[in-house]
Design a protein around this motif. Sequence first.
Motif, PDB file in Angstrom:
ATOM      1  N   SER A  78       0.828  -1.199   0.000  1.00 37.32           N
ATOM      2  CA  SER A  78       0.000   0.000   0.000  1.00 37.32           C
ATOM      3  C   SER A  78       0.867   1.255   0.000  1.00 37.32           C
ATOM      4  O   SER A  78       0.614   2.213  -0.741  1.00 37.32           O
ATOM      5  CB  SER A  78      -0.919  -0.023   1.220  1.00 37.32           C
ATOM      6  N   LEU A  79       1.901   1.232   0.826  1.00 38.91           N
ATOM      7  CA  LEU A  79       2.810   2.381   0.896  1.00 38.91           C
ATOM      8  C   LEU A  79       3.468   2.646  -0.459  1.00 38.91           C
ATOM      9  O   LEU A  79       3.579   3.798  -0.901  1.00 38.91           O
ATOM     10  CB  LEU A  79       3.880   2.123   1.957  1.00 38.91           C
ATOM     11  N   ILE A  80       3.859   1.584  -1.123  1.00 37.52           N
ATOM     12  CA  ILE A  80       4.467   1.732  -2.447  1.00 37.52           C
ATOM     13  C   ILE A  80       3.458   2.311  -3.439  1.00 37.52           C
ATOM     14  O   ILE A  80       3.765   3.250  -4.181  1.00 37.52           O
ATOM     15  CB  ILE A  80       4.993   0.369  -2.947  1.00 37.52           C
ATOM     16  N   ALA A  81       2.265   1.769  -3.401  1.00 35.28           N
ATOM     17  CA  ALA A  81       1.248   2.228  -4.352  1.00 35.28           C
ATOM     18  C   ALA A  81       0.900   3.699  -4.115  1.00 35.28           C
ATOM     19  O   ALA A  81       0.795   4.490  -5.060  1.00 35.28           O
ATOM     20  CB  ALA A  81      -0.005   1.357  -4.228  1.00 35.28           C
ATOM     21  N   LEU A  82       0.754   4.072  -2.853  1.00 35.58           N
ATOM     22  CA  LEU A  82       0.392   5.456  -2.532  1.00 35.58           C
ATOM     23  C   LEU A  82       1.523   6.407  -2.913  1.00 35.58           C
ATOM     24  O   LEU A  82       1.280   7.484  -3.475  1.00 35.58           O
ATOM     25  CB  LEU A  82       0.073   5.585  -1.040  1.00 35.58           C
ATOM     26  N   SER A  83       2.736   6.010  -2.608  1.00 34.47           N
ATOM     27  CA  SER A  83       3.880   6.862  -2.949  1.00 34.47           C
ATOM     28  C   SER A  83       3.962   7.068  -4.457  1.00 34.47           C
ATOM     29  O   SER A  83       4.198   8.176  -4.940  1.00 34.47           O
ATOM     30  CB  SER A  83       5.181   6.231  -2.446  1.00 34.47           C
ATOM     31  N   THR A  84       3.758   5.987  -5.182  1.00 33.61           N
ATOM     32  CA  THR A  84       3.827   6.077  -6.640  1.00 33.61           C
ATOM     33  C   THR A  84       2.732   6.994  -7.186  1.00 33.61           C
ATOM     34  O   THR A  84       2.986   7.848  -8.035  1.00 33.61           O
ATOM     35  CB  THR A  84       3.695   4.679  -7.263  1.00 33.61           C
ATOM     36  N   ARG A  85       1.535   6.819  -6.666  1.00 33.65           N
ATOM     37  CA  ARG A  85       0.428   7.654  -7.130  1.00 33.65           C
ATOM     38  C   ARG A  85       0.709   9.124  -6.847  1.00 33.65           C
ATOM     39  O   ARG A  85       0.455  10.008  -7.663  1.00 33.65           O
ATOM     40  CB  ARG A  85      -0.866   7.247  -6.425  1.00 33.65           C
ATOM     41  N   LEU A  86       1.247   9.383  -5.675  1.00 34.05           N
ATOM     42  CA  LEU A  86       1.532  10.766  -5.299  1.00 34.05           C
ATOM     43  C   LEU A  86       2.632  11.336  -6.185  1.00 34.05           C
ATOM     44  O   LEU A  86       2.543  12.470  -6.674  1.00 34.05           O
ATOM     45  CB  LEU A  86       1.943  10.825  -3.827  1.00 34.05           C
ATOM     46  N   TRP A  87       3.662  10.556  -6.385  1.00 30.66           N
ATOM     47  CA  TRP A  87       4.770  10.962  -7.242  1.00 30.66           C
ATOM     48  C   TRP A  87       4.256  11.332  -8.631  1.00 30.66           C
ATOM     49  O   TRP A  87       4.518  12.442  -9.125  1.00 30.66           O
ATOM     50  CB  TRP A  87       5.798   9.838  -7.283  1.00 30.66           C
ATOM     51  N   ARG A  88       3.500  10.419  -9.216  1.00 30.68           N
ATOM     52  CA  ARG A  88       2.971  10.677 -10.553  1.00 30.68           C
ATOM     53  C   ARG A  88       2.026  11.873 -10.535  1.00 30.68           C
ATOM     54  O   ARG A  88       2.053  12.717 -11.428  1.00 30.68           O
ATOM     55  CB  ARG A  88       2.232   9.456 -11.090  1.00 30.68           C
ATOM     56  N   GLY A  89       1.223  11.937  -9.522  1.00 35.86           N
ATOM     57  CA  GLY A  89       0.220  13.003  -9.445  1.00 35.86           C
ATOM     58  C   GLY A  89       0.828  14.382  -9.306  1.00 35.86           C
ATOM     59  O   GLY A  89       0.273  15.375  -9.789  1.00 35.86           O
ATOM     60  N   LEU A  90       1.957  14.452  -8.657  1.00 33.76           N
ATOM     61  CA  LEU A  90       2.576  15.762  -8.419  1.00 33.76           C
ATOM     62  C   LEU A  90       3.562  16.157  -9.521  1.00 33.76           C
ATOM     63  O   LEU A  90       3.964  17.319  -9.599  1.00 33.76           O
ATOM     64  CB  LEU A  90       3.307  15.762  -7.072  1.00 33.76           C
ATOM     65  N   SER A  91       3.943  15.202 -10.355  1.00 33.67           N
ATOM     66  CA  SER A  91       4.966  15.514 -11.376  1.00 33.67           C
ATOM     67  C   SER A  91       4.380  16.313 -12.554  1.00 33.67           C
ATOM     68  O   SER A  91       3.220  16.228 -12.848  1.00 33.67           O
ATOM     69  CB  SER A  91       5.610  14.226 -11.883  1.00 33.67           C
TER      70      SER A  91
END
Lengths: 181, 181
Positions: free
Chosen positions: B168-181
């Motif tokens: 879950s932590l990986i998925a959330l981090s990835t989503r946030l990363w992509r979302g903010l880029s």
Amino acid sequence: MERGALEAKVVERKQRARRVGATGPQGGARALAAEEADLFDLGGLETTTGYVMRRAQMAIFGDFLARFAELDLKPAQFATLQLIAANPGQNQSAIGAALGILRPNFVALLDELERRGLARREKSDADRRSHAVTLTDAGQSLLQRARAAQAAQEQRIREILGEEARESLIALSTRLWRGLS
Amino acid sequence: MERGALEAKVVERKQRARRVGATGPQGGARALAAEEADLFDLGGLETTTGYVMRRAQMAIFGDFLARFAELDLKPAQFATLQLIAANPGQNQSAIGAALGILRPNFVALLDELERRGLARREKSDADRRSHAVTLTDAGQSLLQRARAAQAAQEQRIREILGEEARESLIALSTRLWRGLS
DNA sequence: ACTTGAAAGTTATTCATGATAACCTTTGAC
DNA sequence: GTCAAAGGTTATCATGAATAACTTTCAAGT
């Protein structure tokens, strides 16, 4: 480096990275795949906790820089103001340590906040070695504005992840931080 | 700085931070509270996504340094090896950009990997400006060992969070990363 | 063919950050 | 009173991230 230029620089940087990623190396089939995937095979890095957290953290950092450019606050400065506000009268070592900042490095950080009239060092008469650190009125009011900017960032994250997921991310990060320390 | 000393330094650093946190400033009631809470009031920082993610990321980084000390690999080097392995023959710019490393800074990084006989630059005859980057056999085998070390770190995280939460932590981090880029 | 703008790689340089060592003052314990 | 240790500071260094400027090569346009 001047402060106003920071935001522009971050944005520019991002655009460049994306451009390179989208353009791809020398055309051909691989470039197409890269364009679809936004970047090519990470080879396992995408399931590496440290890597994805670092990238996410960098993205948040960039967003922060843009939002706090007009307040002229860097993450460490904002965190310091928050901590002083919550623990007025603490000495430098305690505040620095709570933030994970080494004492020698905390000196210049505080110097700058003091120079800008945001924080104050007062000699403690209980222990004349240590300095009780407090916020000035200017520090308080800047912190208010900073908190609003921070709330806006949190809102942005909420829009990306949803509130439940955002809280989950915070909880998981905290657990991991504590667990590894 | 010598490599073997790195792990020791990280550990030492952590101990010092904890010691300071536990010892507290000038004794008395506050020190007790700090001892119970492990550190004092973070004043809102504990619900600030950027802050907790940064601390978690730093903790992972420290753990990584210790684990990879004997392999003499820093996070950026490990990530680079992974990316080259997954995309052999790519040029420097593409790999660097995918990692978010600026081209000028990627030069020295690759120089070092090449010097150690882990990676290789070959002039591409399709585009003689660019260098096709590949791993040597030594690079491949070091990467194998590095992957084992990385798996061990992931296992540690799994022990702290549980597998579901880790993913879950990986998925959330990835989503946030992509979302903010 | 010739010119020209841009990309790939490189160098040199700057700036911010993190970390160490060494020092002074003050404290607290013996 | 002495002395080890804590709080604060300075100086210094290593590292990472960033910019500018240069060379070679390519590719597009004329």
